[in-house]
Write a protein that holds these residues in place. Sequence first.
Motif, PDB file in Angstrom:
ATOM      1  N   LYS A  74       0.841  -1.212   0.000  1.00 31.34           N
ATOM      2  CA  LYS A  74       0.000   0.000   0.000  1.00 31.34           C
ATOM      3  C   LYS A  74       0.868   1.251   0.000  1.00 31.34           C
ATOM      4  CE  LYS A  74      -3.755   0.185   2.528  1.00 31.34           C
ATOM      5  NZ  LYS A  74      -4.669   0.072   3.686  1.00 31.34           N
ATOM      6  N   ALA A  75       2.006   1.176   0.651  1.00 29.36           N
ATOM      7  CA  ALA A  75       2.890   2.349   0.718  1.00 29.36           C
ATOM      8  C   ALA A  75       3.510   2.676  -0.636  1.00 29.36           C
ATOM      9  CB  ALA A  75       3.986   2.109   1.755  1.00 29.36           C
ATOM     10  N   ILE A  76       3.814   1.650  -1.424  1.00 30.70           N
ATOM     11  CA  ILE A  76       4.519   1.902  -2.689  1.00 30.70           C
ATOM     12  C   ILE A  76       3.582   2.000  -3.894  1.00 30.70           C
ATOM     13  CG2 ILE A  76       6.572   0.715  -1.815  1.00 30.70           C
ATOM     14  CD1 ILE A  76       5.889  -1.571  -3.803  1.00 30.70           C
ATOM     15  N   SER A  77       2.365   1.489  -3.791  1.00 30.15           N
ATOM     16  CA  SER A  77       1.497   1.392  -4.966  1.00 30.15           C
ATOM     17  C   SER A  77       1.183   2.729  -5.637  1.00 30.15           C
ATOM     18  CB  SER A  77       0.195   0.669  -4.608  1.00 30.15           C
ATOM     19  OG  SER A  77      -0.551   1.407  -3.664  1.00 30.15           O
ATOM     20  N   PRO A  78       1.099   3.866  -4.899  1.00 28.43           N
ATOM     21  CA  PRO A  78       0.829   5.131  -5.595  1.00 28.43           C
ATOM     22  C   PRO A  78       1.903   5.530  -6.602  1.00 28.43           C
ATOM     23  CG  PRO A  78       0.300   5.350  -3.265  1.00 28.43           C
ATOM     24  CD  PRO A  78       1.020   4.042  -3.429  1.00 28.43           C
ATOM     25  N   LYS A  79       3.064   4.915  -6.516  1.00 29.99           N
ATOM     26  CA  LYS A  79       4.144   5.224  -7.460  1.00 29.99           C
ATOM     27  C   LYS A  79       4.014   4.432  -8.758  1.00 29.99           C
ATOM     28  CE  LYS A  79       7.485   6.489  -3.873  1.00 29.99           C
ATOM     29  NZ  LYS A  79       6.551   6.462  -2.742  1.00 29.99           N
ATOM     30  N   PHE A  80       3.017   3.536  -8.825  1.00 36.23           N
ATOM     31  CA  PHE A  80       2.840   2.692 -10.005  1.00 36.23           C
ATOM     32  C   PHE A  80       1.399   2.825 -10.494  1.00 36.23           C
ATOM     33  CE2 PHE A  80       6.097   0.769  -7.350  1.00 36.23           C
ATOM     34  CZ  PHE A  80       7.135   0.562  -8.258  1.00 36.23           C
ATOM     35  N   SER A  81       1.250   3.302 -11.702  1.00 40.04           N
ATOM     36  CA  SER A  81      -0.087   3.525 -12.237  1.00 40.04           C
ATOM     37  C   SER A  81      -0.222   2.888 -13.610  1.00 40.04           C
ATOM     38  CB  SER A  81      -0.369   5.031 -12.336  1.00 40.04           C
ATOM     39  OG  SER A  81      -1.667   5.266 -12.823  1.00 40.04           O
ATOM     40  N   GLY A  82      -1.259   2.071 -13.779  1.00 36.92           N
ATOM     41  CA  GLY A  82      -1.516   1.464 -15.071  1.00 36.92           C
ATOM     42  C   GLY A  82      -1.983   0.031 -14.965  1.00 36.92           C
ATOM     43  N   PHE A  83      -2.487  -0.468 -16.067  1.00 33.82           N
ATOM     44  CA  PHE A  83      -3.017  -1.830 -16.145  1.00 33.82           C
ATOM     45  C   PHE A  83      -1.997  -2.872 -15.685  1.00 33.82           C
ATOM     46  CE2 PHE A  83      -3.073  -5.684 -18.773  1.00 33.82           C
ATOM     47  CZ  PHE A  83      -4.345  -6.172 -18.517  1.00 33.82           C
ATOM     48  N   GLU A  84      -0.732  -2.651 -16.045  1.00 33.90           N
ATOM     49  CA  GLU A  84       0.275  -3.683 -15.783  1.00 33.90           C
ATOM     50  C   GLU A  84       0.528  -3.898 -14.292  1.00 33.90           C
ATOM     51  OE1 GLU A  84       2.680  -0.005 -17.192  1.00 33.90           O
ATOM     52  OE2 GLU A  84       0.653  -0.821 -17.336  1.00 33.90           O
ATOM     53  N   TYR A  85       0.082  -2.954 -13.454  1.00 36.63           N
ATOM     54  CA  TYR A  85       0.342  -3.083 -12.018  1.00 36.63           C
ATOM     55  C   TYR A  85      -0.833  -3.717 -11.270  1.00 36.63           C
ATOM     56  CZ  TYR A  85       4.255  -0.251 -13.373  1.00 36.63           C
ATOM     57  OH  TYR A  85       5.389   0.194 -14.016  1.00 36.63           O
ATOM     58  N   MET A  86      -1.650  -4.457 -12.008  1.00 40.08           N
ATOM     59  CA  MET A  86      -2.759  -5.145 -11.359  1.00 40.08           C
ATOM     60  C   MET A  86      -2.290  -6.314 -10.496  1.00 40.08           C
ATOM     61  SD  MET A  86      -5.674  -4.933 -14.346  1.00 40.08           S
ATOM     62  CE  MET A  86      -6.977  -5.722 -13.433  1.00 40.08           C
ATOM     63  N   PHE A  87      -0.983  -6.521 -10.435  1.00 33.56           N
ATOM     64  CA  PHE A  87      -0.501  -7.540  -9.490  1.00 33.56           C
ATOM     65  C   PHE A  87      -0.619  -7.058  -8.047  1.00 33.56           C
ATOM     66  CE2 PHE A  87       3.420  -5.493 -11.239  1.00 33.56           C
ATOM     67  CZ  PHE A  87       3.895  -4.874 -10.090  1.00 33.56           C
ATOM     68  N   PHE A  88      -0.806  -5.741  -7.816  1.00 33.18           N
ATOM     69  CA  PHE A  88      -1.062  -5.271  -6.446  1.00 33.18           C
ATOM     70  C   PHE A  88      -2.421  -5.777  -5.957  1.00 33.18           C
ATOM     71  CE2 PHE A  88       2.136  -1.956  -7.619  1.00 33.18           C
ATOM     72  CZ  PHE A  88       3.024  -2.176  -6.575  1.00 33.18           C
ATOM     73  N   PRO A  89      -3.530  -5.459  -6.634  1.00 36.67           N
ATOM     74  CA  PRO A  89      -4.793  -6.074  -6.204  1.00 36.67           C
ATOM     75  C   PRO A  89      -4.791  -7.588  -6.364  1.00 36.67           C
ATOM     76  CG  PRO A  89      -5.096  -4.798  -8.232  1.00 36.67           C
ATOM     77  CD  PRO A  89      -3.749  -4.455  -7.701  1.00 36.67           C
ATOM     78  N   GLY A  90      -4.009  -8.089  -7.345  1.00 32.61           N
ATOM     79  CA  GLY A  90      -3.912  -9.534  -7.507  1.00 32.61           C
ATOM     80  C   GLY A  90      -3.348 -10.216  -6.266  1.00 32.61           C
ATOM     81  N   PHE A  91      -2.457  -9.533  -5.582  1.00 34.29           N
ATOM     82  CA  PHE A  91      -1.892 -10.041  -4.323  1.00 34.29           C
ATOM     83  C   PHE A  91      -3.011 -10.263  -3.300  1.00 34.29           C
ATOM     84  CE2 PHE A  91      -0.286  -9.295  -0.049  1.00 34.29           C
ATOM     85  CZ  PHE A  91       0.880 -10.053   0.003  1.00 34.29           C
ATOM     86  N   VAL A  92      -3.928  -9.302  -3.221  1.00 40.28           N
ATOM     87  CA  VAL A  92      -5.048  -9.412  -2.280  1.00 40.28           C
ATOM     88  C   VAL A  92      -5.970 -10.555  -2.694  1.00 40.28           C
ATOM     89  CG1 VAL A  92      -7.021  -8.189  -1.287  1.00 40.28           C
ATOM     90  CG2 VAL A  92      -4.908  -6.943  -1.791  1.00 40.28           C
ATOM     91  N   GLU A  93      -6.205 -10.677  -3.980  1.00 42.22           N
ATOM     92  CA  GLU A  93      -7.052 -11.757  -4.485  1.00 42.22           C
ATOM     93  C   GLU A  93      -6.498 -13.122  -4.094  1.00 42.22           C
ATOM     94  OE1 GLU A  93      -8.644 -13.468  -8.821  1.00 42.22           O
ATOM     95  OE2 GLU A  93      -7.319 -11.723  -8.719  1.00 42.22           O
ATOM     96  N   LEU A  94      -5.182 -13.285  -4.188  1.00 39.22           N
ATOM     97  CA  LEU A  94      -4.568 -14.577  -3.921  1.00 39.22           C
ATOM     98  C   LEU A  94      -4.441 -14.887  -2.427  1.00 39.22           C
ATOM     99  CD1 LEU A  94      -1.694 -14.638  -6.564  1.00 39.22           C
ATOM    100  CD2 LEU A  94      -3.766 -16.052  -6.547  1.00 39.22           C
ATOM    101  N   TYR A  95      -4.169 -13.864  -1.604  1.00 45.65           N
ATOM    102  CA  TYR A  95      -3.760 -14.143  -0.223  1.00 45.65           C
ATOM    103  C   TYR A  95      -4.632 -13.483   0.845  1.00 45.65           C
ATOM    104  CZ  TYR A  95       0.341 -15.661  -2.792  1.00 45.65           C
ATOM    105  OH  TYR A  95       1.172 -16.292  -3.684  1.00 45.65           O
ATOM    106  N   GLY A  96      -5.607 -12.665   0.441  1.00 50.84           N
ATOM    107  CA  GLY A  96      -6.360 -11.919   1.450  1.00 50.84           C
ATOM    108  C   GLY A  96      -7.798 -12.316   1.639  1.00 50.84           C
ATOM    109  N   LEU A  97      -8.223 -13.384   1.004  1.00 53.62           N
ATOM    110  CA  LEU A  97      -9.642 -13.730   1.022  1.00 53.62           C
ATOM    111  C   LEU A  97     -10.168 -14.035   2.422  1.00 53.62           C
ATOM    112  CD1 LEU A  97     -11.886 -13.955  -1.081  1.00 53.62           C
ATOM    113  CD2 LEU A  97     -11.354 -16.380  -1.324  1.00 53.62           C
ATOM    114  N   ASP A  98      -9.305 -14.485   3.306  1.00 52.25           N
ATOM    115  CA  ASP A  98      -9.744 -14.814   4.668  1.00 52.25           C
ATOM    116  C   ASP A  98      -9.482 -13.686   5.662  1.00 52.25           C
ATOM    117  OD1 ASP A  98     -10.659 -17.362   3.940  1.00 52.25           O
ATOM    118  OD2 ASP A  98      -8.646 -18.202   4.100  1.00 52.25           O
ATOM    119  N   ASP A  99      -9.041 -12.549   5.189  1.00 52.54           N
ATOM    120  CA  ASP A  99      -8.796 -11.389   6.055  1.00 52.54           C
ATOM    121  C   ASP A  99      -9.550 -10.204   5.451  1.00 52.54           C
ATOM    122  OD1 ASP A  99      -7.815  -9.908   8.124  1.00 52.54           O
ATOM    123  OD2 ASP A  99      -5.702 -10.283   7.700  1.00 52.54           O
ATOM    124  N   TYR A 100     -10.856 -10.222   5.639  1.00 51.43           N
ATOM    125  CA  TYR A 100     -11.786  -9.390   4.874  1.00 51.43           C
ATOM    126  C   TYR A 100     -11.520  -7.888   4.974  1.00 51.43           C
ATOM    127  CZ  TYR A 100     -16.228  -7.460   3.219  1.00 51.43           C
ATOM    128  OH  TYR A 100     -17.187  -6.743   2.558  1.00 51.43           O
TER     129      TYR A 100
END
Length: 361
Positions: A74-100
């Motif tokens: 979350k701290a670094i994501s504002p420095k990356f803008s664009g479609f290619e950086y969807m691995f940030f939300p992708g991280f939540v999709e893969l590992y955050g489903l049980d921490d709502y």
Amino acid sequence: MPEPLKNLYNGELIAVLCEQVSHEYKDFDSDGFTQYVFDNQWELKELKERMAHISEALYTFLPSDYRSKLAVLKAISPKFSGFEYMFFPGFVELYGLDDYEPSIAALAHFTEHSSSEFAVRPFIVKYPKEMMAQMELWADSSNHHVRRLASEGCRPRLPWAMALPLFKKDSSAVVPILEKLKNDESEYVRRSVANNLNDIAKDSPDVVIHLAQQWIGDSKETDWLVKHGCRTLLKQGQPDIMSLFGFENPKHIEINNFKVPESVNVGEKITFSFTLQSLNKKLGRLRVEYAINHLKKNGSHTRKVFKLSESENNAKRKEISKSHSFKKISTRVYYAGIHGVAIIINGHEVAYHEFQLKEGR
């Protein structure tokens, strides 16, 4: 030929990512991370696989617990803008489903810079009531990216994403969000609403017909949204929708001189022409389309509709000519044999002609 999107994930992008992560997490192993990303399977991975692989690498090389990892991203994501950086939300999709709670806050944060439209969908599947309540809250956000997520994330048939069968069967939870956003000041948001409507139309046309009849006339912007949201119904010639946009039964029109070549080779173009003639004073408001009936491997046909024109015609006569390409493309396989071209006026098929598609040389 354009560069494949998957090649956006190159050494330069990963080097910049490592630099930013290292600022927030001093023990970050940039070399190990880079080697992990560009492993011996990297070249075999397609776009979404590469996104997911980078998310997996971040999980492996960031601090031990999920929330600490999330804080770095979350701290670094504002420095990356664009479609290619969807691995940030992708991280939540893969590992955050049980921490709502922290995951949902992170998805809203990440979507401001790189859309969370894919990542939010597993949360909708697991927490449907909670998530649709959250989507309604997002629809009131001051940030247009977050408002768009409220609509885009719950599209029943979002391309490239997992479908939402619940909303294919019953879109009633989606409609209040679209109602909130239909007059949004952002075209970016309104376009998402239109696309959501078009998704719903494929499974629940009556819902979209009802909304279209209610919303039409609100404003020029909403009228555009409604029409774009009804594009599938327009292609299907749905009578209520055709009438809503002023496309009446073309009983006063004759089609003459419909000329179609007897054959065309795969890889070439077929050119057909015809003349529209009004039996009244003018042709009037016309939506002119053509359809190609493609031969399938099993001998049946599948139809693809294309728009030719849409206008108010004060003349009594109009000549139309069109070329259609049978150039080989990755998304369609052509089979030699009988194909057909149909002319469609205001949703009504008025002429049809068969032709032979032959194997190219």
